[in-house]
Motif scaffolding. Structure first.
Motif, short mmCIF file in Angstrom:
data_model
loop_
_atom_site.label_atom_id
_atom_site.label_comp_id
_atom_site.label_asym_id
_atom_site.label_seq_id
_atom_site.Cartn_x
_atom_site.Cartn_y
_atom_site.Cartn_z
N LEU A 428 0.96 -1.12 -0.11
CA LEU A 428 0.07 0.02 0.03
C LEU A 428 1.03 1.10 0.06
O LEU A 428 1.37 1.59 1.12
N ASP A 429 1.07 1.95 -1.18
CA ASP A 429 1.81 3.11 -1.39
C ASP A 429 1.27 4.49 -1.12
O ASP A 429 0.33 4.41 -1.58
N PHE A 430 1.59 5.05 0.05
CA PHE A 430 0.98 6.44 0.53
C PHE A 430 2.11 7.37 0.12
O PHE A 430 2.03 8.47 0.89
N SER A 431 2.85 7.18 -0.66
CA SER A 431 3.78 8.39 -1.12
C SER A 431 3.09 9.75 -1.81
O SER A 431 3.59 10.60 -1.34
N GLN A 432 2.12 9.73 -2.22
CA GLN A 432 1.30 10.82 -2.64
C GLN A 432 0.07 11.04 -2.06
O GLN A 432 -0.83 11.51 -2.38
N ALA A 433 0.04 10.58 -0.74
CA ALA A 433 -1.13 10.85 0.31
C ALA A 433 -0.83 11.29 1.66
O ALA A 433 0.31 11.26 1.92
N HIS A 434 -1.90 11.88 2.17
CA HIS A 434 -1.58 12.34 3.51
C HIS A 434 -2.61 11.64 4.62
O HIS A 434 -4.00 11.95 4.14
N LEU A 435 -2.52 11.20 5.70
CA LEU A 435 -3.41 10.66 6.60
C LEU A 435 -3.69 11.95 7.55
O LEU A 435 -2.86 12.23 8.31
#
Length: 483
Positions: A428-435
């Motif tokens: 699950l790649d979150f390199s372009q997301a923010h939680l």
């Protein structure tokens, strides 16, 4: 400290005193007119403008800004005055000051950045419309002379500024038409028909209301509305003067100063007030730069009341009504029609809703709150679009997330994922997301759980520092899941 005091009080004293005198002359008709809107004796508005202007010159956060009785506050208190009387208004003004003082200490000035421009435009437009509507009863159905005075007043206020710059046109209309009325007479109502002008300084007294919970229940809703509307208009005015003078003002100090001024004013027979956009602009354009101009405006105002009180009662009402119509025209942002055509639909909708709610409820504070709420909903909707893409590699499958992940975006995010993989390695790649919140973390836990139920090995990767921190604090995932 000494240099700051000199800069705020002693810089160009002559220009600031002259500007204060001009503003004081302009304050008289509006203070009386706002009192009439509120349904109180003219002295209630005049005393308020005197006291607030003087007090705010010392404790406010913005030099060269004028505060006093305003239409925004006057419109709010009409039901309170008509149902319970002036003493309850004064009690509400005292409580208004306490609320503003507390909000100032809580640094409410920082919240101004959360009020969108569309809400500000709606606030100003609603204020202009309500001021105009409040003058209808003083114009129509009275006499032919009333119509004549109103029309002539409108012409003077509109035309004279093109030729005379140093004196406010409303004041010229006031003096010229009042003199005509005194010498020739007319079938019109006068200020004296509505209440007496006392040629005396305000005196201290405690409002004659029961000190119990019932009184608090009556005045608290009004005090809250007055406090919020007063601060919104004051901080908006401070921002306008900041831009006009290329200087900075302390919004939190202004909030505390408005609270102190209203608290004291309530004990001296004055209605609640706030910063005045029109008078502040007049002050600055007249050359004001320091607190001395605000102090001068208040002192000269009370001097005019004491010396010219017998003349003030003879002012014809249609003159004041005409002046307030021009104030409403000047308050309304006519560029908002172009704004409606060019602005994003959501912003245009927020502006219209703000105006509609204010006109329906007759409460500017409710309009601002509803406008901000709709803006927040539209903003959340705009940024809640998360894009999920899939990429199958030889050794693993990659699920890439792009966007802002929070409570409003998790449903559409999860709906894009097909949990059909079995016995695979999934990243699950979150390199372009923010939680952003616990809902986002819970959504990640749910995604991992659903994949693992089908025998997959799941790794969460490329979390930025803030996202990784919130995952470690709230998630049920262990370190083996995080890469």
């Amino acid at each position: 400290m000494i240099e700051k005091l000199k800069r705020e009080w002693l810089d160009a004293p002559g220009a600031n005193i002259m500007a204060g005198i001009v503003v004081a002359l302009a304050l008289i008709p509006e203070a009386i007119a706002f009192s009439i809107i509120a349904g109180v004796d003219p002295m209630v508005g005049l005393y308020a403008s005197f006291l607030i202007s003087v007090i705010i010159s010392f404790v406010g956060g913005r030099p060269a800004m004028i505060s006093g009785a305003t239409g925004a506050i006057a419109l709010l208190i009409v039901p309170l005055v008509s149902e319970y009387g002036v003493d309850y208004l004064l009690a509400a003004t005292i409580l208004m000051g306490i609320i503003q003082l507390i909000l100032g200490f809580l640094k409410v000035g920082k919240l101004m950045k959360f009020i969108p421009n569309s809400v500000m435009i709606g606030f100003v437009n609603a204020l202009g419309i309500m001021i105009f509507m409040s003058q209808i009863e003083h114009i129509f159905g009275i006499s032919i002379d009333t119509y004549v005075y109103v029309i002539v007043t409108l012409l003077i206020v509109y035309i004279v500024p093109r030729f005379i710059k140093k004196l406010p046109a409303p004041l010229i209309a006031l003096f010229v038409l009042t003199a005509i009325y005194i010498f020739l007479g007319s079938e019109v109502r006068t200020v004296g028909d509505l209440g007496n002008i006392e040629r005396s300084l305000p005196s201290f007294f405690i409002p004659n209301v029961p000190f119990n919970m019932e009184t608090l229940q009556i005045i608290l809703p009004y005090s809250l509305s007055m406090a919020v509307v007063g601060l919104v208009e004051s901080l908006l005015t401070a921002k306008i003067v900041d831009n006009a003078t290329d200087t900075y003002s302390s919004k939190n100090r202004e909030s505390r100063g408005q609270g102190i001024a209203n608290f004291i004013t309530g004990f001296f027979g004055g209605m609640g007030g706030c910063a005045m956009i029109g008078q502040s602009v007049i002050n600055v354009k007249s050359g004001a730069t320091t607190r001395l101009s605000s102090l001068t405006a208040g002192v000269v105002l009370i001097f005019l009341i004491i010396v010219l009180g017998n003349w003030v009662v003879q002012i014809p009402m249609p003159i004041l009504a005409g002046i307030m119509v021009m104030v409403s025209i000047g308050t309304f942002d006519w560029g908002s029609f172009r704004y409606l055509a060019k602005a994003p639909r959501t912003d245009a909708f927020v502006m219209v809703v703000t105006v509609a709610v204010v006109l329906f409820t007759h409460n500017l504070a409710i309009g601002v709150v509803v406008g901000v709420l709709f803006s927040a909903i539209f903003f959340a909707t705009k940024i809640s679009k998360v894009v999920v893409t899939f990429k199958s590699l030889n050794v693993r499958n990659v699920v890439r997330f792009q966007g802002q992940i929070f409570f409003a975006s998790i449903d559409t995010m999860i709906d894009q994922i097909e949990f059909k993989e079995y016995d695979k390695a999934i990243e699950l790649d979150f390199s372009q997301a923010h939680l952003w919140d616990d809902s986002a973390v819970d959504a990640i836990d749910t995604i991992v759980r659903k994949f693992e139920e089908k025998g997959n090995t799941v790794h969460v990767s490329q979390l930025n520092a803030d996202s990784r921190k919130i995952v470690k604090e709230l998630s049920r995932l262990n370190e083996q899941h995080l890469t």
